[in-house]
Design a protein around this motif. Sequence first.
Motif, PDB file in Angstrom:
ATOM      1  N   VAL A  54     -34.663  21.965  25.423  1.00 52.79           N
ATOM      2  CA  VAL A  54     -34.812  22.987  24.396  1.00 52.79           C
ATOM      3  C   VAL A  54     -36.225  23.537  24.545  1.00 52.79           C
ATOM      4  O   VAL A  54     -37.193  22.768  24.546  1.00 52.79           O
ATOM      5  CB  VAL A  54     -34.601  22.408  22.984  1.00 52.79           C
ATOM      6  CG1 VAL A  54     -34.701  23.514  21.933  1.00 52.79           C
ATOM      7  CG2 VAL A  54     -33.255  21.702  22.885  1.00 52.79           C
ATOM      8  N   LEU A 308     -27.844  20.578  19.210  1.00 52.67           N
ATOM      9  CA  LEU A 308     -28.151  21.630  20.180  1.00 52.67           C
ATOM     10  C   LEU A 308     -27.650  22.988  19.717  1.00 52.67           C
ATOM     11  O   LEU A 308     -28.330  24.014  19.909  1.00 52.67           O
ATOM     12  CB  LEU A 308     -27.567  21.278  21.544  1.00 52.67           C
ATOM     13  CG  LEU A 308     -28.259  20.146  22.296  1.00 52.67           C
ATOM     14  CD1 LEU A 308     -27.577  19.911  23.632  1.00 52.67           C
ATOM     15  CD2 LEU A 308     -29.746  20.429  22.501  1.00 52.67           C
ATOM     16  N   ARG A 312     -29.998  26.260  19.179  1.00 54.83           N
ATOM     17  CA  ARG A 312     -29.725  27.528  19.859  1.00 54.83           C
ATOM     18  C   ARG A 312     -29.630  28.663  18.845  1.00 54.83           C
ATOM     19  O   ARG A 312     -30.116  29.777  19.091  1.00 54.83           O
ATOM     20  CB  ARG A 312     -28.436  27.408  20.673  1.00 54.83           C
ATOM     21  CG  ARG A 312     -28.046  28.685  21.390  1.00 54.83           C
ATOM     22  CD  ARG A 312     -26.758  28.481  22.162  1.00 54.83           C
ATOM     23  NE  ARG A 312     -26.990  27.761  23.399  1.00 54.83           N
ATOM     24  CZ  ARG A 312     -26.015  27.253  24.155  1.00 54.83           C
ATOM     25  NH1 ARG A 312     -24.760  27.357  23.766  1.00 54.83           N
ATOM     26  NH2 ARG A 312     -26.290  26.644  25.294  1.00 54.83           N
ATOM     27  N   VAL A 318     -31.592  26.719  25.196  1.00 60.38           N
ATOM     28  CA  VAL A 318     -31.000  25.408  25.460  1.00 60.38           C
ATOM     29  C   VAL A 318     -30.472  25.395  26.888  1.00 60.38           C
ATOM     30  O   VAL A 318     -29.678  26.241  27.286  1.00 60.38           O
ATOM     31  CB  VAL A 318     -29.854  25.097  24.472  1.00 60.38           C
ATOM     32  CG1 VAL A 318     -29.148  23.786  24.857  1.00 60.38           C
ATOM     33  CG2 VAL A 318     -30.390  25.008  23.042  1.00 60.38           C
TER      34      VAL A 318
END
Length: 323
Positions: A54, A308, A312, A318
């Motif tokens: 990330v 995640l 995002r 990501v």
Amino acid sequence: MTALGLLFCGPAAFAQQAVDASGPIDLRVVDPEANLVEALVVNARLPGPAWWKVSDADTTVYVLGVPAMTPSKLEVDESVFKRRVDGANVLIMGQEADISVVRIVGLALGGKRFFITDKPMRQTLPPELRARLEARLAIMKEKPDAMDDVKPAFAGFLVANAGEGGDVSIHLGGVTDRIREIAKGKDLEKRPRIQSLPGYSLVDAVKSLGAAPQPLQELCLDAGLRQAENGEGGVAITAERWARGEVRAVVSADRGFSRCLASTPAIARTLRSGQTDAVKAVTAALNTPGKAVAVIELRSLLAEGGVLEQLRAKGFTVTTPGE
């Protein structure tokens, strides 16, 4: 008695169940880790377990997804982790189950008071589930009626974690402990600050199942039986695949009793809180230029609406292990 992290899952036949008095609902809505983002489920290219990244303009957070359950001894290539944690601003350790051996023993010995049933439990079960329970009790060298005075969810917990002679044995895999050891090791040029996010009590989670309605009780028994039927061999195979970066194989494996816990509304809220804490911690780490490392339970990381996907949505980049 050793300590053991739980890996949990349930059957497609139980995809819709009543979890409260309002009637049947889709358990996938309750379970925050039921559905995964397919585009994020990617096998590793580097040696060892899979990593995601990330990032923003000046910071990269390397994210290691770890399985919920591993055997106590597991050979893992640590080279990538050591390289990434060396000089990292922070090592974020995601939500973990708090497993007190003393409390687990107390639950196994005295927990029946949370799960006493009005009628013999086996009489409440569908024939196929009853047959599987009786077969498992025979393997445990117990009589068919050994668990008739408790609700199915508690029976599921007991059979999932019963060792030889019927003793409850919960084994914590050493992966996260080993990660902390490396991060504190003197062989790193620059050791990171370690940030451990709030965990949850496994004993309290199991106790909360005492008031669960019958359909969820049966799901929990089925999940516990599946974990017992797969045995430590299944756990070892899944862990070895994780160590080789075979993400698709790991997430497709049966989740055992954790499927029961994650399908319980109160526990599901706790798991979502863990996702929220992880997102906040990674976001904060991205405010400091350089690099950081996060270690987060694999399904929580990859779930729809999980860590995640939330990051995002915040506009961060990501990157999957295959890129």
